[in-house]
Design a protein around this motif. Structure first.
Motif, PDB file in Angstrom:
ATOM      1  N   GLN A  99      28.862  34.113  -9.872  1.00  0.00           N
ATOM      2  CA  GLN A  99      28.943  33.839 -11.315  1.00  0.00           C
ATOM      3  C   GLN A  99      27.561  33.624 -11.924  1.00  0.00           C
ATOM      4  O   GLN A  99      27.313  34.032 -13.059  1.00  0.00           O
ATOM      5  CB  GLN A  99      29.902  32.673 -11.608  1.00  0.00           C
ATOM      6  CG  GLN A  99      29.399  31.270 -11.365  1.00  0.00           C
ATOM      7  CD  GLN A  99      28.712  30.628 -12.581  1.00  0.00           C
ATOM      8  OE1 GLN A  99      28.643  31.233 -13.656  1.00  0.00           O
ATOM      9  NE2 GLN A  99      28.205  29.419 -12.401  1.00  0.00           N
ATOM     10  N   VAL A 100      26.608  33.027 -11.186  1.00  0.00           N
ATOM     11  CA  VAL A 100      25.286  32.843 -11.783  1.00  0.00           C
ATOM     12  C   VAL A 100      24.491  34.144 -11.788  1.00  0.00           C
ATOM     13  O   VAL A 100      23.554  34.297 -12.578  1.00  0.00           O
ATOM     14  CB  VAL A 100      24.475  31.737 -11.078  1.00  0.00           C
ATOM     15  CG1 VAL A 100      25.198  30.405 -11.181  1.00  0.00           C
ATOM     16  CG2 VAL A 100      24.172  32.077  -9.632  1.00  0.00           C
ATOM     17  N   PHE A 101      24.867  35.092 -10.941  1.00  0.00           N
ATOM     18  CA  PHE A 101      24.087  36.318 -10.788  1.00  0.00           C
ATOM     19  C   PHE A 101      24.720  37.516 -11.496  1.00  0.00           C
ATOM     20  O   PHE A 101      24.098  38.579 -11.596  1.00  0.00           O
ATOM     21  CB  PHE A 101      23.940  36.632  -9.293  1.00  0.00           C
ATOM     22  CG  PHE A 101      22.967  37.737  -8.974  1.00  0.00           C
ATOM     23  CD1 PHE A 101      21.595  37.536  -9.070  1.00  0.00           C
ATOM     24  CD2 PHE A 101      23.416  38.984  -8.562  1.00  0.00           C
ATOM     25  CE1 PHE A 101      20.693  38.552  -8.762  1.00  0.00           C
ATOM     26  CE2 PHE A 101      22.525  40.005  -8.251  1.00  0.00           C
ATOM     27  CZ  PHE A 101      21.165  39.792  -8.349  1.00  0.00           C
ATOM     28  N   ALA A 102      25.919  37.379 -11.999  1.00  0.00           N
ATOM     29  CA  ALA A 102      26.661  38.537 -12.512  1.00  0.00           C
ATOM     30  C   ALA A 102      25.909  39.277 -13.609  1.00  0.00           C
ATOM     31  O   ALA A 102      25.915  40.517 -13.648  1.00  0.00           O
ATOM     32  CB  ALA A 102      28.032  38.095 -13.020  1.00  0.00           C
TER      33      ALA A 102
ATOM     34  N   TRP B 206      31.744  27.172  -9.420  1.00  0.00           N
ATOM     35  CA  TRP B 206      32.126  28.237  -8.501  1.00  0.00           C
ATOM     36  C   TRP B 206      33.374  28.948  -9.054  1.00  0.00           C
ATOM     37  O   TRP B 206      33.348  30.146  -9.322  1.00  0.00           O
ATOM     38  CB  TRP B 206      32.374  27.649  -7.108  1.00  0.00           C
ATOM     39  CG  TRP B 206      31.140  27.575  -6.271  1.00  0.00           C
ATOM     40  CD1 TRP B 206      30.900  28.256  -5.110  1.00  0.00           C
ATOM     41  CD2 TRP B 206      29.950  26.804  -6.504  1.00  0.00           C
ATOM     42  NE1 TRP B 206      29.642  27.958  -4.620  1.00  0.00           N
ATOM     43  CE2 TRP B 206      29.042  27.068  -5.457  1.00  0.00           C
ATOM     44  CE3 TRP B 206      29.568  25.916  -7.500  1.00  0.00           C
ATOM     45  CZ2 TRP B 206      27.781  26.486  -5.384  1.00  0.00           C
ATOM     46  CZ3 TRP B 206      28.314  25.324  -7.433  1.00  0.00           C
ATOM     47  CH2 TRP B 206      27.434  25.612  -6.393  1.00  0.00           C
ATOM     48  N   GLY B 207      34.438  28.199  -9.259  1.00  0.00           N
ATOM     49  CA  GLY B 207      35.653  28.800  -9.791  1.00  0.00           C
ATOM     50  C   GLY B 207      35.491  29.394 -11.176  1.00  0.00           C
ATOM     51  O   GLY B 207      36.285  30.253 -11.586  1.00  0.00           O
ATOM     52  N   ASP B 208      34.468  28.976 -11.904  1.00  0.00           N
ATOM     53  CA  ASP B 208      34.238  29.509 -13.256  1.00  0.00           C
ATOM     54  C   ASP B 208      33.893  30.994 -13.235  1.00  0.00           C
ATOM     55  O   ASP B 208      33.874  31.638 -14.291  1.00  0.00           O
ATOM     56  CB  ASP B 208      33.136  28.711 -13.939  1.00  0.00           C
ATOM     57  CG  ASP B 208      33.510  27.248 -14.080  1.00  0.00           C
ATOM     58  OD1 ASP B 208      34.207  26.909 -15.039  1.00  0.00           O
ATOM     59  OD2 ASP B 208      33.131  26.453 -13.199  1.00  0.00           O
ATOM     60  N   ALA B 209      33.657  31.545 -12.051  1.00  0.00           N
ATOM     61  CA  ALA B 209      33.486  32.992 -11.930  1.00  0.00           C
ATOM     62  C   ALA B 209      34.677  33.733 -12.526  1.00  0.00           C
ATOM     63  O   ALA B 209      34.531  34.861 -13.006  1.00  0.00           O
ATOM     64  CB  ALA B 209      33.317  33.379 -10.457  1.00  0.00           C
TER      65      ALA B 209
ATOM     66  N   VAL C 144      33.454  33.893 -16.206  1.00  0.00           N
ATOM     67  CA  VAL C 144      32.080  34.343 -16.459  1.00  0.00           C
ATOM     68  C   VAL C 144      31.909  35.818 -16.105  1.00  0.00           C
ATOM     69  O   VAL C 144      31.272  36.579 -16.854  1.00  0.00           O
ATOM     70  CB  VAL C 144      31.080  33.475 -15.664  1.00  0.00           C
ATOM     71  CG1 VAL C 144      29.671  34.059 -15.748  1.00  0.00           C
ATOM     72  CG2 VAL C 144      31.092  32.041 -16.188  1.00  0.00           C
ATOM     73  N   ILE C 145      32.475  36.251 -14.995  1.00  0.00           N
ATOM     74  CA  ILE C 145      32.250  37.637 -14.572  1.00  0.00           C
ATOM     75  C   ILE C 145      32.972  38.628 -15.484  1.00  0.00           C
ATOM     76  O   ILE C 145      32.364  39.618 -15.917  1.00  0.00           O
ATOM     77  CB  ILE C 145      32.616  37.811 -13.088  1.00  0.00           C
ATOM     78  CG1 ILE C 145      31.583  37.053 -12.244  1.00  0.00           C
ATOM     79  CG2 ILE C 145      32.651  39.287 -12.697  1.00  0.00           C
ATOM     80  CD1 ILE C 145      31.869  37.039 -10.763  1.00  0.00           C
ATOM     81  N   PRO C 146      34.248  38.427 -15.842  1.00  0.00           N
ATOM     82  CA  PRO C 146      34.843  39.338 -16.835  1.00  0.00           C
ATOM     83  C   PRO C 146      34.074  39.351 -18.159  1.00  0.00           C
ATOM     84  O   PRO C 146      33.984  40.406 -18.811  1.00  0.00           O
ATOM     85  CB  PRO C 146      36.254  38.783 -17.014  1.00  0.00           C
ATOM     86  CG  PRO C 146      36.558  38.117 -15.711  1.00  0.00           C
ATOM     87  CD  PRO C 146      35.255  37.513 -15.284  1.00  0.00           C
TER      88      PRO C 146
ATOM     89  N   THR D 135      33.366  26.836 -19.932  1.00  0.00           N
ATOM     90  CA  THR D 135      34.422  27.807 -19.648  1.00  0.00           C
ATOM     91  C   THR D 135      35.580  27.693 -20.633  1.00  0.00           C
ATOM     92  O   THR D 135      36.166  28.713 -21.011  1.00  0.00           O
ATOM     93  CB  THR D 135      34.894  27.661 -18.199  1.00  0.00           C
ATOM     94  OG1 THR D 135      33.758  27.796 -17.343  1.00  0.00           O
ATOM     95  CG2 THR D 135      35.894  28.748 -17.838  1.00  0.00           C
ATOM     96  N   SER D 136      35.931  26.506 -21.069  1.00  0.00           N
ATOM     97  CA  SER D 136      36.988  26.412 -22.082  1.00  0.00           C
ATOM     98  C   SER D 136      36.540  27.078 -23.374  1.00  0.00           C
ATOM     99  O   SER D 136      37.327  27.763 -24.044  1.00  0.00           O
ATOM    100  CB  SER D 136      37.379  24.952 -22.327  1.00  0.00           C
ATOM    101  OG  SER D 136      36.275  24.182 -22.751  1.00  0.00           O
ATOM    102  N   THR D 137      35.257  26.908 -23.736  1.00  0.00           N
ATOM    103  CA  THR D 137      34.725  27.582 -24.915  1.00  0.00           C
ATOM    104  C   THR D 137      34.764  29.092 -24.742  1.00  0.00           C
ATOM    105  O   THR D 137      35.181  29.842 -25.653  1.00  0.00           O
ATOM    106  CB  THR D 137      33.275  27.137 -25.176  1.00  0.00           C
ATOM    107  OG1 THR D 137      33.238  25.728 -25.359  1.00  0.00           O
ATOM    108  CG2 THR D 137      32.688  27.834 -26.390  1.00  0.00           C
ATOM    109  N   LEU D 138      34.343  29.563 -23.580  1.00  0.00           N
ATOM    110  CA  LEU D 138      34.305  31.000 -23.313  1.00  0.00           C
ATOM    111  C   LEU D 138      35.705  31.589 -23.291  1.00  0.00           C
ATOM    112  O   LEU D 138      35.960  32.660 -23.880  1.00  0.00           O
ATOM    113  CB  LEU D 138      33.598  31.254 -21.978  1.00  0.00           C
ATOM    114  CG  LEU D 138      33.459  32.710 -21.527  1.00  0.00           C
ATOM    115  CD1 LEU D 138      32.705  33.536 -22.568  1.00  0.00           C
ATOM    116  CD2 LEU D 138      32.747  32.774 -20.185  1.00  0.00           C
ATOM    117  N   VAL D 139      36.646  30.918 -22.625  1.00  0.00           N
ATOM    118  CA  VAL D 139      38.008  31.457 -22.532  1.00  0.00           C
ATOM    119  C   VAL D 139      38.678  31.440 -23.907  1.00  0.00           C
ATOM    120  O   VAL D 139      39.452  32.348 -24.242  1.00  0.00           O
ATOM    121  CB  VAL D 139      38.823  30.686 -21.482  1.00  0.00           C
ATOM    122  CG1 VAL D 139      40.265  31.195 -21.441  1.00  0.00           C
ATOM    123  CG2 VAL D 139      38.184  30.843 -20.106  1.00  0.00           C
ATOM    124  N   ALA D 140      38.387  30.446 -24.725  1.00  0.00           N
ATOM    125  CA  ALA D 140      38.908  30.452 -26.092  1.00  0.00           C
ATOM    126  C   ALA D 140      38.413  31.678 -26.855  1.00  0.00           C
ATOM    127  O   ALA D 140      39.175  32.347 -27.569  1.00  0.00           O
ATOM    128  CB  ALA D 140      38.496  29.171 -26.811  1.00  0.00           C
TER     129      ALA D 140
END
Length: 808
Positions: free
Chosen positions: A382-385, A439-442, A445-447, A526-531
């Protein structure tokens, strides 16, 4: 290229690739299988000799469009009439086998003849059942104990019944591959003549799990020659290929039957210049070849790969190597971006990142290619995507891996630490190996990075349910907006925090940022991004709910982790970097927080104080708060911890640890010390987007609009960067002389550019026309020249940089 001269049943075996035996592009249709998954009865189980399945068949004629559909449990190579089918490696690949298994499709007309034909499918343990995991708790038979194959030969005319299918009438026997494993390596005995010794049996298998191969196959890259060699005190020859990579050694050898060539692998030499691979831990990582004594023999392994720069060769009996090369392999075969500056250390750092991506993008984005691990760690990915999407074609690669992630996601929404997850079916020694924030935030973040780089809105919609499950899981860890993960491994919601920051024990480094602050920040991110993703995909109810959640988390973070004076609770670089980058600091606290942020760097003597989650945010955050000179100081300083330190120490890939080799050349604790870990190479995203200054526009993704916004650091001048985007080539170059900057950009045909300059860049002219530098300046496709004035930032004096080739 050198190939193994194997000798299968009844004919001379030619291991060579014909041009039209190439993999067909994966199609969206689902193949309707009539074949059975068949296991060779000659197989005796994990770590025993590899086996083959074989069948003779007759064709009345060859129609010109024959196609083979094929997959396996384990790894396979297929041969028709003595010729290899395709040139893909490590097929069928590595998936979450309990849910998904890839199949490949090959045009094989050039391999078939009218009349009698013969097909052989070689099978080995692979990821399915060879060792996974490490130390005192390795897992064998991870996804199954039986190797098997499924295949169908079709005329290609769509006229119904296949010409050939796998079923229980196929024959089987053992192969010259006497043992193989992903971590182990391979033992090959060229004296062994394969023969039919057993039959086969169909096994229960749900063909609905079979999916067309979703990503670019693993292929060989250009071989690396030996740059130097020497003989050690025990008479063994050590070869240095000059570059750490993921792949294998290939060699030509002549000698007497029964002589052996044993190859061991290493990434580094120790402080005495000796071959050193203690950091491989329990991975044997060796090849052993026994000669047939039939003239020049050619060998490269069939069913394994290693991470190495050095090879140590031991010969017993009478034999001589005629040639030896290192053969890198990767799913990412073309480099899609470049960054060149006036600093040789920085240029090598970029190249090191490319090589680390190549070596670790072998079917899945692994952490490392060498030791008893080689797992698809979600945090690293996720940090490298974002960096990965610049340097390689990764859309299909990440589609495939994200679908494995979603298949392995737990019912409560927790995402595994690694994907495919070996602990899912084997939780005994690794309980609770899932659920870490960062970690799970991949899962989100990746999509999102695929959306930015490829305009891939469809995949956002596909992954959205899994993203929502993950966000709800993180909230549930502490049932509220402040997340307090348990400290113990395996606890529900355990967090790695800011993993491998410069300090603390290897088993669980002492935190810089606290686990609670890190987890809470990532819940906000991630909540901001998924929203936002939910809004893009038309899921307004989800968007509204998660926007409310994000607002609660932001308010809670300010109450819990920001003091009235503006100091963050843990007062560390990662806390400030993430909080500034994601706008978590209230306006009335920002000036004070900037002061405290700069103080954390001063306390570290101008060096990095961040780990996996903080490092990618550090330099962008400093630039965001206007501290360009400080960002330059941190990036360009050459002592440990720092990006350029490892380059000075002779690194040719990115290290796992900032201090992997001490200044005196001594090796850090080998129990967790990889010299090929791409995560810290994520700084290259900042070099491309921040320094060179081009990135996709979030509102018009896929580089339909390209934002150009350079950051001028005089010590890097001249800077030249490019990216082969889905829309075409993007280029940005600048030179800085005194206070004058010349910036040239190229906008792909069919795209538009938006030029943005920092507030203190003045006297701008675009293609000769004056511009006030405010807002966005729209650029048509084509090449443009921009000039402006800037104020050079005073920087700390440094020793003249040079690459120290530590090894002689």
């Amino acid at each position: 290229m050198a190939r193994v001269d194997a000798r299968p049943i009844g004919r001379t075996f030619v291991n060579h690739v014909l041009p039209r035996a190439a993999a067909l592009a994966a199609t969206s249709h689902k193949h309707a299988w009539t074949a059975q998954m068949v296991r060779p009865l000659a197989d005796k189980g994990v770590e025993t000799p590899a086996s083959f399945l074989a069948k003779s068949f007759t064709l009345d004629g060859v129609g010109g469009s024959e196609v083979l559909y094929i997959s396996a449990l384990g790894l396979y190579r297929c041969f028709i009439n003595g010729h290899r089918v395709g040139n893909d490696l490590l097929t069928p690949g590595w998936t979450s086998y309990d849910s998904r298994l890839s199949y490949q499709t090959y045009a094989v007309v050039d391999l078939l003849v009218p009349g009698e034909n013969r097909i052989e499918i070689w099978l080995a343990d692979g990821w399915l059942r060879s060792q996974m995991m490490w130390g005192k708790a390795p897992i064998f038979n991870t996804w199954g104990s039986e190797i098997a194959a499924i295949a169908e030969l079709h005329s290609g005319k769509g006229d119904g019944a296949p010409l050939l299918v796998t079923e229980a009438s196929w024959e089987s026997g053992e192969l010259p591959v006497r043992k193989s494993g992903i971590y182990f390596g391979e033992i090959f005995d060229a004296r062994f003549t394969p023969k039919i010794t057993a039959g086969s049996a169909a096994i229960a298998f749900d063909t609905s799990k079979l999916i067309a191969h979703e990503t670019t196959p693993v292929r060989e890259l250009a071989p690396l020659p030996v740059v130097r060699s020497w003989t050690d005190a025990e008479g063994r020859t050590v070869y240095d290929f000059g570059q750490n990579s993921g792949g294998y050694v290939a060699f030509d050898v002549t000698g007497e039957a029964g002589a052996t060539v044993t190859v061991e692998h290493a990434e580094v030499l120790n402080e005495h210049g000796d071959f050193y691979n203690v950091n491989f831990r329990t991975a044997a990582a060796r090849l052993e070849y026994t000669l047939a004594g039939t003239g020049t023999e050619h060998y490269r392994p069939y069913f394994t790969f290693q991470g190495f720069r050095y090879a140590r060769v031991t010969i017993t009996g009478t034999a001589k190597l005629d040639s030896v090369v290192s053969v890198p392999i990767s799913s990412v075969t073309a480099v899609k971006a470049a960054f060149i500056s006036g600093n040789d250390l920085v240029n090598r750092l970029v190249l090191n990142t490319v090589w680390s991506q190549r070596a670790n993008f072998i079917e899945v984005p692994t952490d490392c290619p060498q030791r008893d691990e080689r797992l698809g760690w979600t945090g690293d990915a996720q940090v490298f995507a974002g960096t990965a999407a610049y340097f390689g074609e990764v859309q299909g690669f990440f589609h495939k891996w994200m679908r494995d992630l979603m298949a392995d996601q737990r019912p409560d929404g927790a995402v595994p630490h690694v994907v495919p997850d070996p602990t899912k079916l084997n939780p005994g020694d690794y309980p609770g190996f899932y659920g870490s924030t960062g970690w799970g935030d991949a899962v989100a973040v990746i999509p999102w990075q695929l959306y930015l780089h490829y305009g891939d809105e469809a995949f956002l919609g596909e992954a959205l349910p899994a993203m929502v499950k993950w966000v709800d899981f993180v909230w549930s860890i502490s049932d509220g907006p402040v997340v307090s993960p348990p400290r113990e491994w395996g606890g529900r919601g355990f967090s790695f925090g800011d993993w491998l920051q410069p300090g603390g024990p290897s088993a669980k480094p002492l935190p810089t940022i606290g686990d609670d602050a890190a987890a809470t920040i990532y819940l906000f991110i991630t909540s901001t991004l998924v929203a936002r993703i939910a809004r893009i995909t038309g899921n307004t109810d989800i968007a509204t709910r998660l926007e409310k959640m994000a607002a609660e988390v932001k308010a809670a973070f300010a109450r819990e982790f920001i003091t009235p004076s503006g100091r963050l609770a843990y007062d560390d670089q990662t806390s400030y970097a993430l909080a500034f980058l994601h706008d978590l600091i209230p306006e009335d606290k920002r000036e004070a927080a900037k002061h405290y942020f700069k103080a954390t760097i001063a306390r570290a003597d101008g060096r990095i104080g961040t780990g996996f989650i903080g490092t990618p945010a550090l330099l962008p955050a400093l630039v965001k708060i206007g501290e360009i000179g400080l960002a330059a100081d941190v990036f360009l300083q050459e002592e440990v911890p720092g990006w350029l330190y490892q380059v000075k120490m002779g690194a040719t890939t990115i290290w796992e640890r900032w201090d992997a080799i001490q200044a005196d050349g001594s090796i850090y604790n080998p129990q967790m010390n990889s010299y090929n870990h791409y995560a810290y190479g994520a700084v290259c995203q900042w070099l491309l987007e921040g320094v060179a200054g081009f990135r996709p526009d979030e509102t018009e993704p896929g580089f339909a609009t390209v934002v150009f916004e350079p950051t001028i650091i005089a010590d890097l001048s001249p800077v030249k960067a490019s990216h082969a985007s889905p829309k075409g080539d993007i280029r940005a170059e600048w030179t800085a002389e005194a206070d004058q900057v010349r910036y040239e950009v190229e906008v792909p045909a069919g795209s538009r550019g938006l030029l943005r300059l920092k507030p203190d860049y003045s006297n701008a002219r675009v293609d000769g026309a004056a511009w006030d530098g405010k807002g966005d300046y729209t650029l048509a496709s084509g090449t443009h020249t921009v000039t402006f004035t800037y104020t050079p930032v005073a920087r700390k004096a440094r020793a003249e940089h040079s690459i120290n080739a530590r090894t002689p």
